[in-house]
Design an enzyme around this catalytic site. Sequence first.
Site, PDB file in Angstrom:
ATOM      1  N   ARG A 296       0.823  -1.211   0.000  1.00 56.49           N
ATOM      2  CA  ARG A 296       0.000   0.000   0.000  1.00 56.49           C
ATOM      3  C   ARG A 296       0.859   1.264   0.000  1.00 56.49           C
ATOM      4  O   ARG A 296       0.512   2.250  -0.649  1.00 56.49           O
ATOM      5  CB  ARG A 296      -0.952  -0.014   1.196  1.00 56.49           C
ATOM      6  CG  ARG A 296      -2.122  -0.960   0.992  1.00 56.49           C
ATOM      7  CD  ARG A 296      -2.957  -1.193   2.229  1.00 56.49           C
ATOM      8  NE  ARG A 296      -4.114  -2.022   1.890  1.00 56.49           N
ATOM      9  CZ  ARG A 296      -4.959  -2.507   2.771  1.00 56.49           C
ATOM     10  NH1 ARG A 296      -4.798  -2.258   4.063  1.00 56.49           N
ATOM     11  NH2 ARG A 296      -5.984  -3.253   2.373  1.00 56.49           N
ATOM     12  N   TYR A 440      -6.356  -1.258  -6.671  1.00 60.34           N
ATOM     13  CA  TYR A 440      -5.747  -2.470  -6.092  1.00 60.34           C
ATOM     14  C   TYR A 440      -5.079  -2.221  -4.744  1.00 60.34           C
ATOM     15  O   TYR A 440      -4.925  -1.095  -4.318  1.00 60.34           O
ATOM     16  CB  TYR A 440      -4.836  -3.193  -7.073  1.00 60.34           C
ATOM     17  CG  TYR A 440      -3.615  -2.509  -7.640  1.00 60.34           C
ATOM     18  CD1 TYR A 440      -3.105  -1.311  -7.162  1.00 60.34           C
ATOM     19  CD2 TYR A 440      -2.934  -3.118  -8.698  1.00 60.34           C
ATOM     20  CE1 TYR A 440      -1.977  -0.750  -7.701  1.00 60.34           C
ATOM     21  CE2 TYR A 440      -1.801  -2.566  -9.252  1.00 60.34           C
ATOM     22  CZ  TYR A 440      -1.322  -1.378  -8.754  1.00 60.34           C
ATOM     23  OH  TYR A 440      -0.194  -0.818  -9.306  1.00 60.34           O
ATOM     24  N   GLU A 441      -4.721  -3.324  -4.100  1.00 58.22           N
ATOM     25  CA  GLU A 441      -4.206  -3.327  -2.714  1.00 58.22           C
ATOM     26  C   GLU A 441      -5.193  -2.693  -1.736  1.00 58.22           C
ATOM     27  O   GLU A 441      -4.807  -2.006  -0.785  1.00 58.22           O
ATOM     28  CB  GLU A 441      -2.847  -2.626  -2.619  1.00 58.22           C
ATOM     29  CG  GLU A 441      -1.802  -3.142  -3.573  1.00 58.22           C
ATOM     30  CD  GLU A 441      -1.602  -4.648  -3.502  1.00 58.22           C
ATOM     31  OE1 GLU A 441      -1.989  -5.264  -2.502  1.00 58.22           O
ATOM     32  OE2 GLU A 441      -1.054  -5.205  -4.470  1.00 58.22           O
ATOM     33  N   GLY A 442      -6.470  -2.923  -1.973  1.00 55.07           N
ATOM     34  CA  GLY A 442      -7.523  -2.337  -1.142  1.00 55.07           C
ATOM     35  C   GLY A 442      -7.988  -1.040  -1.763  1.00 55.07           C
ATOM     36  O   GLY A 442      -7.227  -0.070  -1.832  1.00 55.07           O
TER      37      GLY A 442
END
Length: 601
Positions: A296, A440-442
Amino acid sequence: MPSYVAPTRDARFIVNELLKLDGYGNLPGFADVSPDFVTTVIDEAGKFSAQVLAPINQVGDSEGCTRNADASVTTPKGFKAAFDALREAGWSSLSHPAEFGGQGLPHVLAFVVEEFMSTANHAFAMYAGLTNGAISALIAKGSPEQQAKYLPKMISLEWTGTMNLTEPQCGTDLGLIRTRAEPQADGSYAISGTKIFISAGEHDLADNIIHLVLAKLPGAPESSKGISLFVVPKFLVNEDGSLGERNAVSCGSIEHKMGIHGNATCLLNYDGAKGWLVGEENRGLAAMFIMMNAARLGVGMQGLAQAEVSYQNAVIYAQDRRQGRALTGPAEPQEKADTLFVHPDVRRMLMDAKAFTEAMRALCLWGALQVDLSHKAAREEERAAADEMIGLLTPVIKGYGTDKGFDIAVNMQQVFGGHGYIEEWGMSQFVRDARIAQIYEGTNGIQAMDLVGRKLALNGGKAIQRFFAMVDEECAAAKGDERLAGVAEKVEKANGELKAATMWLMQNAMKDPNNAAAGAHHYMHIMGIVALGLMWVRMGTAAAAALNAGSDDTAFYEAKLVTARYYAERYAPDAGALRRKIEGGAAAMMELPVEAFATAA
């Protein structure tokens, strides 16, 4: 063709003058990090990124990756040679532990290199970036045997790594995963299932790919509390470290994406593939979050990266393109028209970009220093404080950084007018590549909920209170310099809006949890505005000190002071409007029945 020049001067300013990295020489890995050493690393990394990676960025976008008949994947022209050069140069090993073949240097320096690589070629940089995340997870949770078997060759980039979370039926709600892990007599597990959206899931850049896979054991709880983590290599590894037979994992397809075409985003099929448990049973999500948190921060850097490269190209275009005349009269009467730089609206977009990119770079690198201090600071309380601060700021760096990074890329495309919509100019790629970073990545909505729902309340709100106090103290100190007084006052006022928004959420989330969720996105943006404002107070203070000391680089430092003023005038006031949006609550947002959203015939 678009161009890229690594912002080495700005990176040196942040690392040497703002963070003063040489002042941490008593900590492990910092002893040899002198300003001269930092300059060498930054300048050489900048050359590598600009000369090796940037020239193949547009090729990667137009050519993309190819899945072959045997389920192998070929990366775009030039990627393999560039990856070999990256491996040989050792840029990806900077901050990894020396015991596994890394160089043991501070994470801050590695993050500078990561920015340059991501800016030069976002899709290419992901191959090494995901490997770094997998390395972090194995360092934290892998057994000594797993670490010895996999880490040296992953750190050297002979092997790469991935993270396998998402499945067709679940993304954020990982409790719904169906991939299964059946225990085997030899202590391994047979992994079966399908994973989608796996970045760098299959490619021709390295000899092996080490997949970290979330799966459920027989009888595990049917929720996120029943997830375990497994290491599943593409090729099995023999006792002597050589590669053995091909494991039962294959690329079923490559996703056709809006951007980052040079990175192979794969659907992976696991058909009884041999894997080994990493860490404890049913504790896989906690282990994977180590990797995700590292990723992140890197994704936040990608928001900066696309803003930076699009800004650089917009500046060049605005210097060359002549359209119309300055409102105050011709700037260059001898020419038929003035450059775009005479137009305030073009200046607005370019100044927005400059103010964001320089402050975001400072925030990312200060955040990277907190990562270093969370592991290496001399005292436990210092390590805990740094860990709390980077935990608080991670969703802001990822969420706000990529939201604004995308906005900047779109505005830099706008500077080009119609030419920005034409592929050969390259601005379309920057916009398309930037878009994924918000997802992406949350997703950024998840980042906002993580900030408001979890991070604010941790340890009784100690981290956010320390953040408030830090901003107020540094603003108060900056007011003593008339060149910074106005900047400090406006950032201090924005911090007051953040405090008020925090209090409103505390008072109203208890009445209705939707109040917190409805305001989370705006809260994340207020905190981003204040965090970048703090960076401008710091950069302005450092610039003023350099000018007072008689620096001969006056243009650089004076530009910092002007840009700090611009940020305070144009970004900081948004905090008040966002706070008022939060105070609107969730009532109107949640009131309409679902049927009311459908378009009537």
